[in-house]
Design a protein around this motif. Structure first.
Motif, PDB file in Angstrom:
ATOM      1  N   ASN A 175       3.191   0.279  -2.844  1.00 16.09           N
ATOM      2  CA  ASN A 175       3.712  -0.343  -3.864  1.00 16.09           C
ATOM      3  C   ASN A 175       4.617   0.858  -4.703  1.00 16.09           C
ATOM      4  O   ASN A 175       5.647   0.250  -5.144  1.00 16.09           O
ATOM      5  N   HIS A 185      -1.161  -8.327   2.210  1.00 16.89           N
ATOM      6  CA  HIS A 185      -0.315  -8.565   1.010  1.00 16.89           C
ATOM      7  C   HIS A 185      -0.922  -8.929  -0.183  1.00 16.89           C
ATOM      8  O   HIS A 185      -0.448  -8.834  -1.188  1.00 16.89           O
ATOM      9  N   PRO A 195      -2.152  -4.983  -1.611  1.00 22.60           N
ATOM     10  CA  PRO A 195      -1.179  -4.108  -0.795  1.00 22.60           C
ATOM     11  C   PRO A 195      -1.772  -2.673  -1.368  1.00 22.60           C
ATOM     12  O   PRO A 195      -2.112  -2.516  -2.423  1.00 22.60           O
ATOM     13  N   TYR A 249       3.100 -12.350  -1.697  1.00 20.02           N
ATOM     14  CA  TYR A 249       3.375 -11.016  -2.295  1.00 20.02           C
ATOM     15  C   TYR A 249       4.189 -11.230  -3.444  1.00 20.02           C
ATOM     16  O   TYR A 249       5.149 -11.633  -3.409  1.00 20.02           O
TER      17      TYR A 249
END
Lengths: 135, 135
Positions: A53, A45, A48, B132
């Motif tokens: 995303n 994370h 990512p 995140y």
């Protein structure tokens, strides 16, 4: 003077369209993360995959955060918050679930997690109830 | 023509100031809520005191949500998410703590909650780590 008025009206319209508060549905949910997979989960994370995303954004999700904390019993939990701006959440979630990059990503992340035993059927992340909100 | 150019520049400036992505620090935290105080807590937060909301806004906090969920062991927890847009979080929190209405509100809400035993010293709500974020 007429020109000025016209431009002021155009300015007003641009501001209205550009800055108007978007219709937003907020979602908060919780899941466990296994202690021995914690570092892997955090590393994934922290970096990512761009396609994942991109898919999240295309599915009308914005302002998405995941928080981690340890509970007094030693177990670790993740809390997610995001905002949905689309018109059909279920359809967008189905679209996300059909994306090959997202499927590959979940093959990495799912084994890091454990669902709460008392979550509703059909959920992986357990939905939480919003009890307060202030814009 | 000069007038139009000038107005376009002004429009641009207004848009920049009005719509620019604000500098935002996000905070996620967790606390317990006693089962026998659950209804009281929910009722208070369904009808928050205007002075308390006003104080939160004046302390540069926006987009503030609190979520509730039950864990498999039967205990209830609250998860909060908010965004801070000011320049001095500690000073703004001190300002909030000095507000009489907020103090009175906390006298209602504190007895509904229980802090996580493993929270850092000085915290009531336990801060969580952001792992995140996607805008």
């Amino acid at each position: 003077m007429k020109k000025i008025c016209l431009l002021l009206i155009v300015t007003g319209l641009i501001l209205t369209v550009g800055c108007a508060q978007q219709k937003v549905q907020r979602y908060g949910s919780v899941i466990g993360v296994k202690e021995d997979m914690l570092e892997k989960y955090k590393e994934l994370h922290a970096n990512p995959w761009p396609q994942v995303n991109k898919q999240i954004t295309e599915c009308n999700i914005q302002n998405f955060s995941i928080y981690l904390t340890q509970f007094p019993d030693g177990k670790y939990y993740l809390f997610s918050y995001f905002e949905y701006t689309g018109d059909d959440f279920d359809a967008d979630m189905a679209k996300m679930a059909a994306d090959p990059a997202t499927q590959k990503w979940w093959k990495e992340t799912d084994p890091c997690q454990f669902g709460l035993e008392n979550r509703p059927e059909g959920e992986w992340w357990k939905s939480m109830e919003e009890v307060y909100h202030l814009d």
